[in-house]
Design a protein around this motif. Structure first.
Motif, PDB file in Angstrom:
ATOM      1  N   TYR A  43      42.872 -23.049 -12.444  1.00 53.18           N
ATOM      2  CA  TYR A  43      42.254 -22.620 -13.697  1.00 53.18           C
ATOM      3  C   TYR A  43      43.336 -22.242 -14.697  1.00 53.18           C
ATOM      4  CZ  TYR A  43      37.598 -22.709 -11.722  1.00 53.18           C
ATOM      5  OH  TYR A  43      36.416 -23.124 -11.164  1.00 53.18           O
ATOM      6  N   ILE A  44      43.379 -22.998 -15.783  1.00 51.84           N
ATOM      7  CA  ILE A  44      44.371 -22.766 -16.823  1.00 51.84           C
ATOM      8  C   ILE A  44      43.876 -21.650 -17.748  1.00 51.84           C
ATOM      9  CG2 ILE A  44      43.448 -24.383 -18.553  1.00 51.84           C
ATOM     10  CD1 ILE A  44      46.321 -25.334 -19.018  1.00 51.84           C
ATOM     11  N   LEU A  45      44.809 -20.845 -18.267  1.00 49.80           N
ATOM     12  CA  LEU A  45      44.480 -19.755 -19.179  1.00 49.80           C
ATOM     13  C   LEU A  45      44.871 -20.136 -20.600  1.00 49.80           C
ATOM     14  CD1 LEU A  45      45.774 -16.725 -17.075  1.00 49.80           C
ATOM     15  CD2 LEU A  45      43.399 -17.413 -17.404  1.00 49.80           C
ATOM     16  N   LYS A  46      43.971 -19.861 -21.558  1.00 53.87           N
ATOM     17  CA  LYS A  46      44.263 -20.149 -22.960  1.00 53.87           C
ATOM     18  C   LYS A  46      43.616 -19.078 -23.820  1.00 53.87           C
ATOM     19  CE  LYS A  46      44.451 -24.358 -24.461  1.00 53.87           C
ATOM     20  NZ  LYS A  46      44.136 -25.735 -24.903  1.00 53.87           N
ATOM     21  N   PHE A  47      44.188 -18.861 -25.004  1.00 48.30           N
ATOM     22  CA  PHE A  47      43.485 -18.062 -25.994  1.00 48.30           C
ATOM     23  C   PHE A  47      42.301 -18.875 -26.511  1.00 48.30           C
ATOM     24  CE2 PHE A  47      47.476 -15.512 -26.893  1.00 48.30           C
ATOM     25  CZ  PHE A  47      46.916 -14.306 -26.490  1.00 48.30           C
ATOM     26  N   ARG A  48      41.168 -18.232 -26.676  1.00 49.33           N
ATOM     27  CA  ARG A  48      39.975 -18.927 -27.165  1.00 49.33           C
ATOM     28  C   ARG A  48      40.168 -19.264 -28.642  1.00 49.33           C
ATOM     29  NH1 ARG A  48      35.509 -17.191 -29.767  1.00 49.33           N
ATOM     30  NH2 ARG A  48      36.109 -15.023 -29.416  1.00 49.33           N
ATOM     31  N   SER A  49      40.043 -20.545 -28.970  1.00 56.06           N
ATOM     32  CA  SER A  49      40.216 -20.995 -30.349  1.00 56.06           C
ATOM     33  C   SER A  49      38.920 -21.577 -30.914  1.00 56.06           C
ATOM     34  CB  SER A  49      41.320 -22.053 -30.436  1.00 56.06           C
ATOM     35  OG  SER A  49      41.004 -23.163 -29.605  1.00 56.06           O
ATOM     36  N   MET A  50      37.870 -21.628 -30.094  1.00 54.73           N
ATOM     37  CA  MET A  50      36.591 -22.201 -30.520  1.00 54.73           C
ATOM     38  C   MET A  50      35.470 -21.182 -30.386  1.00 54.73           C
ATOM     39  SD  MET A  50      36.627 -26.089 -29.004  1.00 54.73           S
ATOM     40  CE  MET A  50      37.848 -27.289 -29.532  1.00 54.73           C
ATOM     41  N   ARG A  51      34.352 -21.522 -30.991  1.00 53.29           N
ATOM     42  CA  ARG A  51      33.166 -20.675 -30.875  1.00 53.29           C
ATOM     43  C   ARG A  51      32.448 -20.897 -29.555  1.00 53.29           C
ATOM     44  NH1 ARG A  51      33.635 -22.282 -36.182  1.00 53.29           N
ATOM     45  NH2 ARG A  51      33.684 -20.579 -37.703  1.00 53.29           N
ATOM     46  N   VAL A  52      32.810 -21.972 -28.863  1.00 54.45           N
ATOM     47  CA  VAL A  52      32.221 -22.273 -27.558  1.00 54.45           C
ATOM     48  C   VAL A  52      33.316 -22.208 -26.508  1.00 54.45           C
ATOM     49  CG1 VAL A  52      30.447 -23.749 -28.547  1.00 54.45           C
ATOM     50  CG2 VAL A  52      32.610 -24.764 -27.822  1.00 54.45           C
TER      51      VAL A  52
ATOM     52  N   PRO B  18      35.212 -13.459 -25.493  1.00 56.31           N
ATOM     53  CA  PRO B  18      36.488 -12.948 -24.987  1.00 56.31           C
ATOM     54  C   PRO B  18      37.678 -13.591 -25.683  1.00 56.31           C
ATOM     55  CG  PRO B  18      35.571 -14.538 -23.450  1.00 56.31           C
ATOM     56  CD  PRO B  18      34.527 -14.329 -24.499  1.00 56.31           C
ATOM     57  N   ALA B  19      38.833 -12.944 -25.590  1.00 57.65           N
ATOM     58  CA  ALA B  19      40.047 -13.496 -26.191  1.00 57.65           C
ATOM     59  C   ALA B  19      40.609 -14.640 -25.346  1.00 57.65           C
ATOM     60  CB  ALA B  19      41.099 -12.401 -26.360  1.00 57.65           C
ATOM     61  N   LEU B  20      40.468 -14.516 -24.040  1.00 54.98           N
ATOM     62  CA  LEU B  20      40.980 -15.533 -23.129  1.00 54.98           C
ATOM     63  C   LEU B  20      39.836 -16.297 -22.481  1.00 54.98           C
ATOM     64  CD1 LEU B  20      43.791 -13.628 -21.162  1.00 54.98           C
ATOM     65  CD2 LEU B  20      44.121 -15.324 -22.955  1.00 54.98           C
ATOM     66  N   TYR B  21      40.089 -17.533 -22.117  1.00 56.36           N
ATOM     67  CA  TYR B  21      39.134 -18.261 -21.293  1.00 56.36           C
ATOM     68  C   TYR B  21      39.871 -19.104 -20.269  1.00 56.36           C
ATOM     69  CZ  TYR B  21      39.710 -22.880 -23.498  1.00 56.36           C
ATOM     70  OH  TYR B  21      40.200 -24.078 -23.928  1.00 56.36           O
ATOM     71  N   ARG B  22      39.170 -19.444 -19.196  1.00 53.77           N
ATOM     72  CA  ARG B  22      39.749 -20.252 -18.125  1.00 53.77           C
ATOM     73  C   ARG B  22      39.040 -21.600 -18.087  1.00 53.77           C
ATOM     74  NH1 ARG B  22      39.734 -18.056 -12.452  1.00 53.77           N
ATOM     75  NH2 ARG B  22      37.504 -18.355 -12.742  1.00 53.77           N
ATOM     76  N   GLN B  23      39.788 -22.616 -17.748  1.00 56.57           N
ATOM     77  CA  GLN B  23      39.192 -23.942 -17.597  1.00 56.57           C
ATOM     78  C   GLN B  23      39.856 -24.661 -16.427  1.00 56.57           C
ATOM     79  OE1 GLN B  23      39.710 -27.366 -20.394  1.00 56.57           O
ATOM     80  NE2 GLN B  23      37.558 -26.932 -20.812  1.00 56.57           N
ATOM     81  N   GLU B  24      39.049 -25.355 -15.625  1.00 56.32           N
ATOM     82  CA  GLU B  24      39.566 -26.025 -14.443  1.00 56.32           C
ATOM     83  C   GLU B  24      40.369 -27.265 -14.845  1.00 56.32           C
ATOM     84  OE1 GLU B  24      38.010 -27.310  -9.983  1.00 56.32           O
ATOM     85  OE2 GLU B  24      36.574 -27.084 -11.628  1.00 56.32           O
ATOM     86  N   ARG B  25      41.556 -27.383 -14.279  1.00 55.69           N
ATOM     87  CA  ARG B  25      42.425 -28.520 -14.538  1.00 55.69           C
ATOM     88  C   ARG B  25      42.961 -29.053 -13.206  1.00 55.69           C
ATOM     89  NH1 ARG B  25      44.028 -28.555 -20.170  1.00 55.69           N
ATOM     90  NH2 ARG B  25      42.176 -27.680 -21.174  1.00 55.69           N
ATOM     91  N   ARG B  26      43.449 -30.284 -13.238  1.00 58.92           N
ATOM     92  CA  ARG B  26      44.064 -30.873 -12.049  1.00 58.92           C
ATOM     93  C   ARG B  26      45.573 -30.725 -12.148  1.00 58.92           C
ATOM     94  NH1 ARG B  26      41.390 -35.831 -11.506  1.00 58.92           N
ATOM     95  NH2 ARG B  26      39.886 -34.660 -10.245  1.00 58.92           N
ATOM     96  N   GLY B  27      46.178 -30.208 -11.073  1.00 63.30           N
ATOM     97  CA  GLY B  27      47.600 -29.916 -11.114  1.00 63.30           C
ATOM     98  C   GLY B  27      48.416 -30.698 -10.102  1.00 63.30           C
ATOM     99  N   PHE B  28      49.458 -30.052  -9.595  1.00 62.22           N
ATOM    100  CA  PHE B  28      50.433 -30.665  -8.701  1.00 62.22           C
ATOM    101  C   PHE B  28      49.755 -31.201  -7.443  1.00 62.22           C
ATOM    102  CE2 PHE B  28      53.932 -29.924  -5.466  1.00 62.22           C
ATOM    103  CZ  PHE B  28      54.652 -31.047  -5.825  1.00 62.22           C
ATOM    104  N   ASN B  29      50.041 -32.463  -7.118  1.00 59.39           N
ATOM    105  CA  ASN B  29      49.486 -33.129  -5.938  1.00 59.39           C
ATOM    106  C   ASN B  29      47.957 -33.139  -5.923  1.00 59.39           C
ATOM    107  OD1 ASN B  29      51.727 -34.143  -4.570  1.00 59.39           O
ATOM    108  ND2 ASN B  29      52.189 -32.169  -3.628  1.00 59.39           N
ATOM    109  N   GLY B  30      47.358 -33.132  -7.111  1.00 61.21           N
ATOM    110  CA  GLY B  30      45.909 -33.235  -7.205  1.00 61.21           C
ATOM    111  C   GLY B  30      45.161 -31.945  -6.931  1.00 61.21           C
TER     112      GLY B  30
END
Length: 284
Positions: free
Chosen positions: A143-152, A127-139
Motif C-alpha cells: 500500500y503506497i502512501l500519498k497526500f490526498r490531492s482529489m476529492r475522491v 483525510p490528508a493521507l490515503y493508501r492505495q494498493e500497488r504492485r511492487g518488487f517481485n510482484g
C-alpha cells in the motif's frame, strides 16, 4: 528439459513459489542447443529477481563455444541465462542509501509535510493521507502512501488516471501534484522497505495488468523495487500512458535503470528530480 515442457502459467507459478521461499537461483539441466525450450522456461521468470542458470547435461567438453557467463553452483559450473539486476552487495548499498536519504528527508521536510497535511484537511473534507494498493518488487503488492490531492479516494486496485483539468483534483491538490509534494509520504514506504528512493514508478494494479498486456517487457520493471522517482521520470516520461509509444518509452527507461544501477546513478537521479524541469513535465 527433455520431454514435454510445462505450460507458461505453471512456470510462472513455480517462479512465484521460488520468490515466496526466498530462492535466488533456478537451475535448468538440459541441452544448450535447445534454445526454444530455454526461452520457454526463462520468459515467465523474467518479471522476478531470479538468477536462472543452465547446466548442460552433456558437459562442456563437447561444446565448441566460448561461454562468457559461467557461474559456479556447488560442485558444478552453470551458464547464467538470466541474472537478477542487483547482487547482494548491490542490495546492501541501495538499501543503505535509501534508509539514510529517506530518514534525512523526513526529518528535514517534517515542517513542510505538516503544513501540507493541515492545508489539505482545511480545504476539503477527508483525510490528508490515503493508501492505495500497488504492485511492487517481485510482484508483491503493498500500500503506497500519498497526500490526498482529489476529492475522491480510490483506495482499491482500480484507479482512473488523472486527466488535464481533472475536476476531481482540489486546488491544493493541483499544486502538490505539479510539484510532486503529494509523493513525499512515500519516504515512509522507503523506510519500510516496500519502495526505494529511486526505481520504476509503481502503478495501480489494474493499470499494471493492462500495461503488461500491451507491452511484453513491461512486467520486467518489477525485478527491482519501485521508487518515488526514477530514470523515466527525470527524462520526461511521467504521467500519461495512453499510447503505445509512451508505454514503451517509460518501460525501456525503467529497464535501462535496472540493468545499469549504481549508487552514483541514484544520486544523479535524485539531483535531477529536484532541479530538472523535465521531471515535472506532464505532471497533472
Amino acid at each position: 528439459m527433455a520431454g514435454t515442457l510445462p505450460a507458461p502459467e505453471a512456470i510462472t507459478a513455480f517462479a512465484r513459489r521460488c520468490i515466496e521461499k526466498n530462492c535466488q537461483h533456478v537451475l535448468l539441466v538440459g541441452d544448450l542447443n535447445d534454445l526454444q525450450a530455454i526461452e520457454t522456461i526463462v520468459d515467465p521468470c523474467r518479471p522476478y529477481a531470479l538468477n536462472v542458470l543452465l547446466y548442460p547435461a552433456r558437459g562442456f567438453e563437447r561444446l565448441k563455444v566460448d561461454l562468457v557467463d559461467i557461474v559456479p553452483l556447488g560442485s558444478v559450473n552453470s551458464v547464467r541465462v538470466l541474472s537478477a539486476p542487483l547482487n547482494d552487495m548491490g542490495h546492501l548499498l541501495k538499501r543503505s542509501f535509501d534508509i539514510a536519504a529517506a530518514g534525512f528527508g523526513l526529518l528535514l521536510l517534517s515542517p513542510l509535510l505538516l503544513a501540507v497535511a493541515v492545508s489539505i484537511r482545511m480545504t476539503s473534507p477527508g483525510p490528508a493521507l490515503y493508501r492505495q494498493e500497488r504492485r511492487g518488487f517481485n510482484g508483491r503488492n503493498f500500500y503506497i502512501l500519498k497526500f490526498r490531492s482529489m476529492r475522491v479516494m480510490e483506495t482499491g486496485r482500480a484507479m482512473r488516471q488523472a486527466q488535464v483539468n481533472d475536476p476531481r483534483i482540489t486546488p491544493i491538490g493541483r499544486f502538490i501534484r505539479r510539484t510532486s509534494i503529494d509523493e513525499l509520504p512515500q519516504l515512509i514506504n522507503v523506510l519500510r522497505g516496500e519502495m526505494s528512493l529511486v526505481g520504476p514508478r509503481p502503478h495501480a494494479i489494474s493499470h499494471d495488468d493492462e500495461l503488461s498486456e500491451k507491452f511484453e517487457l513491461y512486467a520486467q520493471r518489477q525485478r527491482i523495487k519501485p521508487g518515488i522517482t526514477g530514470w523515466a521520470q527525470v527524462n520526461g516520461h511521467r504521467g500519461d500512458t495512453s499510447t503505445q509509444d509512451k508505454i514503451e518509452a517509460r518501460t525501456l527507461h525503467d529497464l535501462y535503470y535496472a540493468e545499469n544501477w549504481s549508487v552514483l546513478l541514484d544520486i544523479w537521479i535524485v539531483i535531477l528530480t529536484v532541479f530538472s524541469p523535465r521531471t515535472r513535465q506532464n505532471a497533472r
